[in-house]
Design a protein around this motif. Structure first.
Motif, PDB file in Angstrom:
ATOM      1  N   ASN A  55       1.393 -10.692   1.256  1.00 32.32           N
ATOM      2  CA  ASN A  55       1.761 -10.381   0.008  1.00 32.32           C
ATOM      3  C   ASN A  55       0.818  -9.761  -0.957  1.00 32.32           C
ATOM      4  OD1 ASN A  55       4.407 -11.748   0.314  1.00 32.32           O
ATOM      5  ND2 ASN A  55       3.871 -13.532  -0.253  1.00 32.32           N
ATOM      6  N   ARG A  56       0.238  -8.842  -0.317  1.00 35.56           N
ATOM      7  CA  ARG A  56      -0.674  -8.009  -1.140  1.00 35.56           C
ATOM      8  C   ARG A  56      -1.962  -8.870  -1.780  1.00 35.56           C
ATOM      9  NH1 ARG A  56       3.950  -5.869  -2.807  1.00 35.56           N
ATOM     10  NH2 ARG A  56       3.524  -6.374  -4.911  1.00 35.56           N
ATOM     11  N   ASP A  57      -2.225 -10.100  -1.195  1.00 33.79           N
ATOM     12  CA  ASP A  57      -3.128 -10.960  -1.877  1.00 33.79           C
ATOM     13  C   ASP A  57      -3.868 -11.536  -0.767  1.00 33.79           C
ATOM     14  OD1 ASP A  57      -4.723 -11.805  -3.819  1.00 33.79           O
ATOM     15  OD2 ASP A  57      -3.140 -12.778  -5.234  1.00 33.79           O
ATOM     16  N   LEU A  58      -5.087 -12.141  -1.021  1.00 39.99           N
ATOM     17  CA  LEU A  58      -6.017 -13.025   0.137  1.00 39.99           C
ATOM     18  C   LEU A  58      -5.045 -14.155   0.338  1.00 39.99           C
ATOM     19  CD1 LEU A  58      -8.507 -13.608   1.266  1.00 39.99           C
ATOM     20  CD2 LEU A  58      -9.322 -14.792  -0.738  1.00 39.99           C
ATOM     21  N   THR A  64      -9.972  10.338  -3.052  1.00 36.32           N
ATOM     22  CA  THR A  64      -8.790   9.631  -2.947  1.00 36.32           C
ATOM     23  C   THR A  64      -8.028  10.841  -2.124  1.00 36.32           C
ATOM     24  OG1 THR A  64      -8.266  10.566  -5.254  1.00 36.32           O
ATOM     25  CG2 THR A  64      -8.992   8.327  -4.885  1.00 36.32           C
ATOM     26  N   ILE A  65      -6.790  10.605  -1.520  1.00 31.36           N
ATOM     27  CA  ILE A  65      -5.881  11.445  -0.961  1.00 31.36           C
ATOM     28  C   ILE A  65      -4.554  10.695  -1.930  1.00 31.36           C
ATOM     29  CG2 ILE A  65      -4.201  11.794   0.833  1.00 31.36           C
ATOM     30  CD1 ILE A  65      -6.643  11.619   2.327  1.00 31.36           C
ATOM     31  N   GLU A  66      -3.831  11.338  -2.318  1.00 34.58           N
ATOM     32  CA  GLU A  66      -2.521  11.406  -3.376  1.00 34.58           C
ATOM     33  C   GLU A  66      -1.381  11.860  -2.404  1.00 34.58           C
ATOM     34  OE1 GLU A  66      -2.681  13.145  -6.967  1.00 34.58           O
ATOM     35  OE2 GLU A  66      -4.734  12.574  -7.543  1.00 34.58           O
ATOM     36  N   ASN A  67      -0.728  10.516  -1.858  1.00 32.07           N
ATOM     37  CA  ASN A  67       0.512  10.741  -0.997  1.00 32.07           C
ATOM     38  C   ASN A  67       1.417   9.576  -1.200  1.00 32.07           C
ATOM     39  OD1 ASN A  67       2.148  10.527   1.397  1.00 32.07           O
ATOM     40  ND2 ASN A  67       1.247  12.152   1.965  1.00 32.07           N
ATOM     41  N   GLN A  68       2.512   9.720  -1.828  1.00 36.02           N
ATOM     42  CA  GLN A  68       3.320   8.556  -1.922  1.00 36.02           C
ATOM     43  C   GLN A  68       3.604   7.689  -0.679  1.00 36.02           C
ATOM     44  OE1 GLN A  68       4.097   7.443  -5.581  1.00 36.02           O
ATOM     45  NE2 GLN A  68       4.314   5.558  -4.305  1.00 36.02           N
ATOM     46  N   THR A  69       3.891   8.510   0.206  1.00 39.03           N
ATOM     47  CA  THR A  69       4.483   7.817   1.467  1.00 39.03           C
ATOM     48  C   THR A  69       3.518   7.267   1.996  1.00 39.03           C
ATOM     49  OG1 THR A  69       5.890   9.765   1.743  1.00 39.03           O
ATOM     50  CG2 THR A  69       5.600   8.389   3.799  1.00 39.03           C
ATOM     51  N   ILE A  70       2.178   7.597   2.240  1.00 40.46           N
ATOM     52  CA  ILE A  70       1.001   6.719   2.620  1.00 40.46           C
ATOM     53  C   ILE A  70       0.808   5.571   1.645  1.00 40.46           C
ATOM     54  CG2 ILE A  70      -1.522   7.037   3.131  1.00 40.46           C
ATOM     55  CD1 ILE A  70      -1.221   9.762   3.694  1.00 40.46           C
ATOM     56  N   ALA A  71       0.673   5.698   0.451  1.00 43.49           N
ATOM     57  CA  ALA A  71       0.569   4.498  -0.522  1.00 43.49           C
ATOM     58  C   ALA A  71       1.523   3.620  -0.326  1.00 43.49           C
ATOM     59  CB  ALA A  71       0.423   5.090  -2.133  1.00 43.49           C
ATOM     60  N   ASP A  72       2.922   3.741   0.047  1.00 43.10           N
ATOM     61  CA  ASP A  72       3.953   2.810   0.412  1.00 43.10           C
ATOM     62  C   ASP A  72       3.486   2.164   1.546  1.00 43.10           C
ATOM     63  OD1 ASP A  72       5.217   3.494  -1.931  1.00 43.10           O
ATOM     64  OD2 ASP A  72       6.548   4.828  -1.286  1.00 43.10           O
ATOM     65  N   GLU A  73       3.161   2.825   2.671  1.00 47.40           N
ATOM     66  CA  GLU A  73       2.892   2.283   4.161  1.00 47.40           C
ATOM     67  C   GLU A  73       1.880   1.407   4.146  1.00 47.40           C
ATOM     68  OE1 GLU A  73       2.646   5.800   6.604  1.00 47.40           O
ATOM     69  OE2 GLU A  73       4.616   6.386   6.712  1.00 47.40           O
ATOM     70  N   ILE A  74       0.841   1.649   3.486  1.00 49.37           N
ATOM     71  CA  ILE A  74      -0.479   0.781   3.486  1.00 49.37           C
ATOM     72  C   ILE A  74      -0.068  -0.506   2.602  1.00 49.37           C
ATOM     73  CG2 ILE A  74      -2.560   0.582   2.387  1.00 49.37           C
ATOM     74  CD1 ILE A  74      -3.039   3.503   2.647  1.00 49.37           C
ATOM     75  N   SER A  75       0.871  -0.333   1.390  1.00 52.97           N
ATOM     76  CA  SER A  75       1.294  -1.381   0.741  1.00 52.97           C
ATOM     77  C   SER A  75       2.009  -2.276   1.500  1.00 52.97           C
ATOM     78  CB  SER A  75       1.916  -0.897  -0.696  1.00 52.97           C
ATOM     79  OG  SER A  75       2.404  -2.094  -1.210  1.00 52.97           O
ATOM     80  N   SER A  76       2.954  -1.831   2.117  1.00 49.65           N
ATOM     81  CA  SER A  76       3.796  -2.675   2.993  1.00 49.65           C
ATOM     82  C   SER A  76       2.942  -3.396   4.236  1.00 49.65           C
ATOM     83  CB  SER A  76       4.734  -1.476   3.945  1.00 49.65           C
ATOM     84  OG  SER A  76       5.710  -2.270   4.926  1.00 49.65           O
ATOM     85  N   MET A  77       1.933  -2.869   4.815  1.00 52.26           N
ATOM     86  CA  MET A  77       1.081  -3.405   5.621  1.00 52.26           C
ATOM     87  C   MET A  77       0.575  -4.582   5.192  1.00 52.26           C
ATOM     88  SD  MET A  77      -0.794  -0.700   8.145  1.00 52.26           S
ATOM     89  CE  MET A  77      -1.584  -0.058   6.879  1.00 52.26           C
ATOM     90  N   TYR A  78       0.071  -4.534   3.813  1.00 50.14           N
ATOM     91  CA  TYR A  78      -0.747  -5.716   3.056  1.00 50.14           C
ATOM     92  C   TYR A  78       0.224  -6.829   2.744  1.00 50.14           C
ATOM     93  CZ  TYR A  78      -5.322  -3.464   3.401  1.00 50.14           C
ATOM     94  OH  TYR A  78      -6.468  -2.974   3.814  1.00 50.14           O
ATOM     95  N   SER A  79       1.640  -6.272   2.541  1.00 49.21           N
ATOM     96  CA  SER A  79       2.649  -7.296   1.959  1.00 49.21           C
ATOM     97  C   SER A  79       3.166  -8.018   3.135  1.00 49.21           C
ATOM     98  CB  SER A  79       3.798  -6.520   1.531  1.00 49.21           C
ATOM     99  OG  SER A  79       3.501  -6.024   0.434  1.00 49.21           O
ATOM    100  N   THR A  80       3.337  -7.571   4.373  1.00 44.30           N
ATOM    101  CA  THR A  80       3.796  -8.399   5.476  1.00 44.30           C
ATOM    102  C   THR A  80       2.743  -9.277   6.218  1.00 44.30           C
ATOM    103  OG1 THR A  80       3.539  -6.419   6.865  1.00 44.30           O
ATOM    104  CG2 THR A  80       5.913  -6.687   5.887  1.00 44.30           C
ATOM    105  N   PHE A 133      -4.042   0.091  -6.039  1.00 46.89           N
ATOM    106  CA  PHE A 133      -3.232  -0.007  -7.246  1.00 46.89           C
ATOM    107  C   PHE A 133      -2.047  -0.994  -6.899  1.00 46.89           C
ATOM    108  CE2 PHE A 133       0.785   0.634  -9.442  1.00 46.89           C
ATOM    109  CZ  PHE A 133       0.300   1.168 -10.899  1.00 46.89           C
ATOM    110  N   ARG A 134      -1.688  -1.196  -5.656  1.00 47.36           N
ATOM    111  CA  ARG A 134      -0.798  -2.185  -4.968  1.00 47.36           C
ATOM    112  C   ARG A 134      -1.188  -3.746  -4.931  1.00 47.36           C
ATOM    113  NH1 ARG A 134       3.663   0.976  -3.291  1.00 47.36           N
ATOM    114  NH2 ARG A 134       3.549   3.193  -4.088  1.00 47.36           N
ATOM    115  N   MET A 135      -2.658  -3.625  -4.909  1.00 47.67           N
ATOM    116  CA  MET A 135      -3.017  -5.042  -4.522  1.00 47.67           C
ATOM    117  C   MET A 135      -2.909  -5.830  -5.728  1.00 47.67           C
ATOM    118  SD  MET A 135      -3.631  -4.683  -1.206  1.00 47.67           S
ATOM    119  CE  MET A 135      -4.506  -5.942  -0.899  1.00 47.67           C
ATOM    120  N   ASN A 136      -2.758  -7.015  -5.519  1.00 42.73           N
ATOM    121  CA  ASN A 136      -3.031  -8.101  -6.455  1.00 42.73           C
ATOM    122  C   ASN A 136      -4.545  -8.495  -6.889  1.00 42.73           C
ATOM    123  OD1 ASN A 136      -0.061  -8.380  -6.682  1.00 42.73           O
ATOM    124  ND2 ASN A 136      -0.491  -9.887  -5.256  1.00 42.73           N
ATOM    125  N   ASN A 137      -5.286  -8.571  -6.019  1.00 44.38           N
ATOM    126  CA  ASN A 137      -6.692  -8.543  -6.121  1.00 44.38           C
ATOM    127  C   ASN A 137      -7.301  -7.656  -5.591  1.00 44.38           C
ATOM    128  OD1 ASN A 137      -7.176 -11.043  -8.117  1.00 44.38           O
ATOM    129  ND2 ASN A 137      -5.536 -11.787  -6.782  1.00 44.38           N
TER     130      ASN A 137
END
Length: 398
Positions: A390-393, A205-221, A164-168
């Protein structure tokens, strides 16, 4: 330990289109999911019912691999993987699995001939008789014609993924083979065709907001996903009286792990038959330097050792002997492997760097004559990285 807790859900959703035929392409997107949902690695599959056009034929072994004649993976419009010989390479790779692991792959169409006949609705398949046939009947009652193709190459090796957090997101494109490439008929009969029906996507799937936020942060930085890139460089015919073959690989690669040559008959009646074409010795020249790796050349007595070095990680070397013995290797499981890693550890980046593509890697193969022509399929296996910012290629590295 508490941070990985979440609601586990297995989803099966109808795929559009619901039916596909030989030669067609399937475009499969990773589902977007919900903001707090993460895709569990290794659970992303394409489910289907195998529909045979007649009752006089059945599919060859390891159907899931055979159906992936060509696999492409795209991200943000860029191709990160493309192998037109995916089925040939994948079937061979699975031959190095232990018997225990292979016995768990019935849903992938990897089974004994009688069970494959039953799943194909071939009228020569038997449900009664010895204990094996009774067991086949039980397996048919459980799975029926419902089989699956595992997906998720690249992301399956790197933990939870938050689409959900990925641009592509990744797109998988499967090209299905023609009927004669995956099926065999009874004596004096002809294969009648096949379709894959009732297509569905399966994933957990595993539904966990904290995990989703952590994963999104890794792909952002910034994050890099490593994977094995396989390329079918060429397919050529080796005449039966050929005694010297020269093969050249001139692809630029930052980390080339191996060159793999697979040999088959022109017409295959067995998906798991890879021929030994009487090769005696291989001389290797890398970027103009002769006798590379093996100062006296690679003799036939080392062929099995090099193949095992590549297709079995160190921790599985003993286990692999349960299935791929030296006798089987030379009888019908042969691969000529030029291993190019600096050591046996399967670590991304420790392969051979090829810069001078004019010279590249030259193989001078000395062999004896064979009883018939063989087809040589030359694969180049390399390390690769797909980089995110930035959550993109951001970039792709080979």
């Amino acid at each position: 330990m508490s941070s990985i807790k979440g609601t586990r859900t297995r989803s099966v959703v109808t795929f559009n289109p619901s039916t596909v035929s030989p030669g067609e392409e399937l475009y499969i997107d990773i589902p977007k999911l919900k903001p707090d949902s993460c895709l569990v690695p290794g659970t992303f599959n394409l489910l289907f019912d195998f529909k045979n056009a007649n009752t006089k034929s059945w599919f060859l072994n390891n159907l899931a691999r055979l159906l992936s004649q060509r696999l492409q993976i795209k991200l943000a419009g860029e191709t990160v993987y493309d192998c037109s010989g995916e089925c040939l390479y994948g079937v061979y790779k699975d031959m190095w699995l232990t018997e225990g692991d292979r016995n768990k792959m019935i849903e992938c169409g990897l089974a004994d001939e009688n069970l494959r006949k039953l799943m194909s609705k071939d009228d020569s398949g038997a449900k009664t008789g010895d204990g094996t046939k009774v067991s086949d009947a039980l397996m048919l009652s459980i799975y029926g014609t419902k089989l699956k193709i595992p997906l998720g190459r690249i992301i399956a090796d790197h933990g939870l993924y938050a689409p959900f957090r990925m641009n592509n997101n990744f797109m998988y494109i499967l090209t299905l083979p023609k009927t004669s490439d995956i099926m065999i008929a009874q004596t004096s009969e002809a294969v009648g065709g096949y379709t894959l029906e009732n297509l569905e996507l399966e994933y957990e799937t595993i539904e966990n907001q904290t995990i989703a936020d952590e994963i999104s942060s890794m792909y952002s930085t910034g994050r890099s996903l490593s994977y094995q890139h396989v390329t079918l460089m060429r397919t050529s015919n080796w005449a039966k009286d050929l005694t010297i073959a020269n093969e050249n690989v001139n692809l630029p690669r930052k980390s080339m792990a191996a060159i793999v040559l697979l040999f088959t008959k022109k017409t295959r009646a067995d998906s798991e038959e890879y021929l030994y074409p009487n090769i005696e010795e291989v001389k290797i020249t890398i970027e103009g330097v002769p006798n590379s790796i093996f100062s006296q050349g690679l003799p036939k007595s080392r062929f099995f050792e090099e193949a095992k070095r590549f297709f079995c990680p160190s921790c599985e070397k003993v286990m692999a002997d349960e299935f791929m013995s030296i006798q089987k290797f030379f009888k019908d499981g042969f691969a000529l492997v030029i291993y190019l890693r600096s050591n046996e550890d399967d670590v991304t980046g420790n392969g051979k760097k090829i810069v001078n593509t004019q010279s590249g890697v030259l193989l001078k193969i000395k062999k004896k004559a064979t009883t018939e022509d063989v087809v040589c399929n030359l694969f180049v296996v390399s390390d690769a990285l797909v980089n995110f910012v930035n959550r993109d290629l951001s970039s792709i590295q080979y």
